[in-house]
Motif scaffolding. Structure first.
Motif, PDB file in Angstrom:
ATOM      1  N   SER A   2       0.811  -1.217   0.000  1.00 16.89           N
ATOM      2  CA  SER A   2       0.000   0.000   0.000  1.00 16.89           C
ATOM      3  C   SER A   2       0.849   1.274   0.000  1.00 16.89           C
ATOM      4  CB  SER A   2      -0.933  -0.003   1.199  1.00 16.89           C
ATOM      5  OG  SER A   2      -0.164  -0.051   2.384  1.00 16.89           O
ATOM      6  N   LEU A   3       2.146   1.164   0.351  1.00 15.36           N
ATOM      7  CA  LEU A   3       2.988   2.368   0.412  1.00 15.36           C
ATOM      8  C   LEU A   3       3.946   2.448  -0.780  1.00 15.36           C
ATOM      9  CD1 LEU A   3       3.816   2.385   4.252  1.00 15.36           C
ATOM     10  CD2 LEU A   3       1.981   3.592   3.055  1.00 15.36           C
ATOM     11  N   LYS A   4       3.671   1.688  -1.824  1.00 11.36           N
ATOM     12  CA  LYS A   4       4.535   1.647  -3.008  1.00 11.36           C
ATOM     13  C   LYS A   4       4.807   3.069  -3.527  1.00 11.36           C
ATOM     14  CE  LYS A   4       5.011  -1.651  -6.807  1.00 11.36           C
ATOM     15  NZ  LYS A   4       6.287  -1.222  -7.154  1.00 11.36           N
ATOM     16  N   LYS A 130       4.812  20.670  -0.261  1.00  9.15           N
ATOM     17  CA  LYS A 130       4.923  20.762  -1.718  1.00  9.15           C
ATOM     18  C   LYS A 130       4.026  19.727  -2.406  1.00  9.15           C
ATOM     19  CE  LYS A 130       8.805  21.162  -4.732  1.00  9.15           C
ATOM     20  NZ  LYS A 130      10.236  20.909  -4.765  1.00  9.15           N
ATOM     21  N   ARG A 131       4.004  18.521  -1.854  1.00  7.86           N
ATOM     22  CA  ARG A 131       3.203  17.448  -2.456  1.00  7.86           C
ATOM     23  C   ARG A 131       1.761  17.446  -1.956  1.00  7.86           C
ATOM     24  NH1 ARG A 131       5.845  13.663  -5.194  1.00  7.86           N
ATOM     25  NH2 ARG A 131       4.099  12.234  -5.029  1.00  7.86           N
ATOM     26  N   ARG A 132       1.486  18.306  -0.935  1.00 16.69           N
ATOM     27  CA  ARG A 132       0.159  18.350  -0.304  1.00 16.69           C
ATOM     28  C   ARG A 132      -0.289  16.975   0.174  1.00 16.69           C
ATOM     29  NH1 ARG A 132      -3.407  22.515  -0.552  1.00 16.69           N
ATOM     30  NH2 ARG A 132      -2.434  24.477  -1.150  1.00 16.69           N
ATOM     31  N   ARG A 133       0.672  16.264   0.762  1.00 15.30           N
ATOM     32  CA  ARG A 133       0.375  14.978   1.365  1.00 15.30           C
ATOM     33  C   ARG A 133       1.518  14.625   2.297  1.00 15.30           C
ATOM     34  NH1 ARG A 133       1.108   9.896   2.017  1.00 15.30           N
ATOM     35  NH2 ARG A 133      -0.692   8.509   2.179  1.00 15.30           N
ATOM     36  N   GLY A 134       1.205  13.994   3.414  1.00 16.99           N
ATOM     37  CA  GLY A 134       2.275  13.557   4.303  1.00 16.99           C
ATOM     38  C   GLY A 134       1.742  12.834   5.512  1.00 16.99           C
ATOM     39  N   ARG A 135       2.636  12.070   6.131  1.00 20.72           N
ATOM     40  CA  ARG A 135       2.297  11.338   7.354  1.00 20.72           C
ATOM     41  C   ARG A 135       3.432  11.552   8.356  1.00 20.72           C
ATOM     42  NH1 ARG A 135      -2.007  10.735   5.251  1.00 20.72           N
ATOM     43  NH2 ARG A 135      -3.063   8.793   4.707  1.00 20.72           N
ATOM     44  N   ILE A 136       3.093  12.085   9.523  1.00 26.19           N
ATOM     45  CA  ILE A 136       4.082  12.172  10.599  1.00 26.19           C
ATOM     46  C   ILE A 136       3.552  11.334  11.757  1.00 26.19           C
ATOM     47  CG2 ILE A 136       5.251  13.693  12.250  1.00 26.19           C
ATOM     48  CD1 ILE A 136       5.065  15.950  10.153  1.00 26.19           C
ATOM     49  N   LEU A 225      -1.172   3.851  10.417  1.00 25.60           N
ATOM     50  CA  LEU A 225      -1.311   5.312  10.433  1.00 25.60           C
ATOM     51  C   LEU A 225      -0.673   5.962   9.199  1.00 25.60           C
ATOM     52  CD1 LEU A 225      -0.728   6.027  14.235  1.00 25.60           C
ATOM     53  CD2 LEU A 225      -2.863   6.354  12.956  1.00 25.60           C
ATOM     54  N   CYS A 226       0.306   5.269   8.595  1.00 22.26           N
ATOM     55  CA  CYS A 226       0.948   5.800   7.382  1.00 22.26           C
ATOM     56  C   CYS A 226       0.146   5.468   6.127  1.00 22.26           C
ATOM     57  CB  CYS A 226       2.353   5.213   7.232  1.00 22.26           C
ATOM     58  SG  CYS A 226       3.474   5.768   8.513  1.00 22.26           S
ATOM     59  N   SER A 227      -0.818   4.576   6.244  1.00 23.09           N
ATOM     60  CA  SER A 227      -1.517   4.070   5.057  1.00 23.09           C
ATOM     61  C   SER A 227      -2.647   4.997   4.617  1.00 23.09           C
ATOM     62  CB  SER A 227      -2.091   2.683   5.351  1.00 23.09           C
ATOM     63  OG  SER A 227      -3.216   2.822   6.217  1.00 23.09           O
ATOM     64  N   GLU A 228      -3.186   4.694   3.446  1.00 21.94           N
ATOM     65  CA  GLU A 228      -4.317   5.444   2.898  1.00 21.94           C
ATOM     66  C   GLU A 228      -5.558   5.262   3.787  1.00 21.94           C
ATOM     67  OE1 GLU A 228      -3.333   7.441   0.525  1.00 21.94           O
ATOM     68  OE2 GLU A 228      -5.353   8.292   0.658  1.00 21.94           O
ATOM     69  N   TYR A 232      -8.182   9.693   7.386  1.00 23.94           N
ATOM     70  CA  TYR A 232      -9.128  10.555   8.111  1.00 23.94           C
ATOM     71  C   TYR A 232      -8.849  10.551   9.619  1.00 23.94           C
ATOM     72  CZ  TYR A 232     -13.581  13.084   8.540  1.00 23.94           C
ATOM     73  OH  TYR A 232     -14.532  14.039   8.767  1.00 23.94           O
ATOM     74  N   ILE A 233      -7.627  10.131   9.988  1.00 26.13           N
ATOM     75  CA  ILE A 233      -7.234  10.113  11.405  1.00 26.13           C
ATOM     76  C   ILE A 233      -6.078  11.091  11.585  1.00 26.13           C
ATOM     77  CG2 ILE A 233      -6.297   8.719  13.292  1.00 26.13           C
ATOM     78  CD1 ILE A 233      -7.470   6.248  11.931  1.00 26.13           C
ATOM     79  N   THR A 234      -6.279  12.116  12.403  1.00 25.81           N
ATOM     80  CA  THR A 234      -5.158  13.006  12.712  1.00 25.81           C
ATOM     81  C   THR A 234      -5.292  13.554  14.133  1.00 25.81           C
ATOM     82  OG1 THR A 234      -3.728  14.734  11.797  1.00 25.81           O
ATOM     83  CG2 THR A 234      -6.098  15.234  11.820  1.00 25.81           C
ATOM     84  N   GLY A 235      -4.131  13.866  14.727  1.00 19.87           N
ATOM     85  CA  GLY A 235      -4.118  14.414  16.087  1.00 19.87           C
ATOM     86  C   GLY A 235      -4.422  13.370  17.156  1.00 19.87           C
ATOM     87  N   HIS A 236      -4.243  12.092  16.789  1.00 18.65           N
ATOM     88  CA  HIS A 236      -4.592  11.016  17.713  1.00 18.65           C
ATOM     89  C   HIS A 236      -3.384  10.350  18.356  1.00 18.65           C
ATOM     90  CE1 HIS A 236      -8.477   9.517  18.738  1.00 18.65           C
ATOM     91  NE2 HIS A 236      -8.962  10.105  17.670  1.00 18.65           N
ATOM     92  N   VAL A 237      -3.640   9.719  19.494  1.00 18.31           N
ATOM     93  CA  VAL A 237      -2.610   8.895  20.139  1.00 18.31           C
ATOM     94  C   VAL A 237      -3.198   7.497  20.268  1.00 18.31           C
ATOM     95  CG1 VAL A 237      -1.121   8.615  22.152  1.00 18.31           C
ATOM     96  CG2 VAL A 237      -2.016  10.885  21.567  1.00 18.31           C
ATOM     97  N   ILE A 238      -2.524   6.505  19.716  1.00 13.50           N
ATOM     98  CA  ILE A 238      -3.007   5.119  19.835  1.00 13.50           C
ATOM     99  C   ILE A 238      -2.077   4.360  20.780  1.00 13.50           C
ATOM    100  CG2 ILE A 238      -3.548   2.970  18.613  1.00 13.50           C
ATOM    101  CD1 ILE A 238      -4.205   4.543  16.167  1.00 13.50           C
TER     102      ILE A 238
END
Ligand code: NDP
Length: 246
Positions: A2-4, A130-136, A225-228, A232-238
């Motif tokens: 999924s992260l190809k 720049k890419r208007r996408r990211g996962r931290i 959390l890095c996947s597509e 719709y999940i942000t600002g969360h702690v799991i």
């Protein structure tokens, strides 16, 4: 896979939980940059990632130094032209009761765990915006939520990561960059293996799932959390803690 095509930087990715995260994201198809102060072990993990048929790179990185963080990001973008995922995993402990804690113990832990998270997140924002996408995704700890005697510096740093995560999530949400944290409990790494048998037994009695976690347990949640699927999940702690903290 999924992260190809995607590119991930895992700080402290040479060993322990960071190594498991690097291997897991690689299995999901991402190209992996391992940023660490441990060059020899880091290159070993790079070889393990490459053995999975995925491109990997070791970047020398001291997360406490701004120039080091920006140079690492520059090197990754020069190699692959993009940077989609940052996992803030580098972390240290200097455990002591507060009465005996020195300013050096305090600063060392806050610098690596919290300032390092700030500096690396700031460094990756440009390519992500720049890419208007990211996962931290940052690795906090249940200790940042529940506290632990002997770890005032460590729990303050991990609680700080949680506040940082929520604030940054709000800042960058409009650019489709998600910012989340994972809070592991007791994970079977050197940290747990150095506890006495007696303490290990006491801890196990408090974990509803009655086992220590594995680095792979943490890596699986980071990969999610890095996947597509997690867009719709942000600002969360799991929490990944076997039910220790509910
Ligand atoms: P490890 O010590 O095994 O791995 C961390 C890596 O980060 C090491 O290679 C370490 O190098 C490196 N590192 C340290 N300082 C820096 C720096 N300034 N810049 C770049 N890299 C650095 O840790 P774990 O795998 O056990 O833990 C990983 C993360 O998970 C940490 O954030 C930790 O706080 C968190 N965590 C761990 C738990 C556990 O039970 N293990 C529980 C809850 C949270 P060196 O070894 O030389 O310091």
């Amino acid at each position: 896979m999924s992260l190809k095509e995607q590119v991930a930087l895992v700080t402290g990715g040479s060993r322990g939980i960071g190594r498991a995260i690097s291997l897991r994201l690689a299995r999901d198809g991402a190209r992996i940059a391992i940023g660490d102060i441990r060059e020899e072990e880091g290159k070993g993990t790079v070889a393990e990632v490459e053995a999975l048929g995925v491109e990997a790179l070791f970047v020398p990185l001291d997360v406490t130094q701004q120039e080091s963080a920006t140079a690492a990001v520059r090197q990754i973008v020069a190699r692959w032209g993009r940077l989609d995922i940052l996992v803030n995993n580098a972390g240290i402990t200097r455990d002591k009761l507060l009465l005996r804690m020195t300013p050096q113990d305090w600063d060392a832990v806050l610098n690596v765990n919290l300032k390092g998270t700030y500096l690396c997140s700031q460094a990756v924002l440009q390519p992500m915006l720049k890419r208007r996408r990211g996962r931290i995704v940052s690795i906090a700890s249940v200790v940042g939520i529940a506290g632990n005697a002997g770890q005032t510096n460590y729990s303050a740093s991990k609680a700080g990561i949680i506040g940082f995560t929520k604030s940054l999530a709000r800042e960058v949400a409009s650019r489709s960059i998600t910012v989340n944290a994972v809070a592991p409990g007791f994970i079977n790494t050197e940290m747990v293996q150095t506890l006495s048998q007696e303490i290990q037994k006491q801890v196990l009695e408090r974990i509803p799932l009655a086992r220590f976690g594995t680095p792979e347990d943490v890596a699986g949640v980071v990969a999610f959390l890095c996947s597509e699927e997690a867009s719709y999940i942000t600002g969360h702690v799991i929490n990944v803690d076997g039910g220790l903290i509910m």
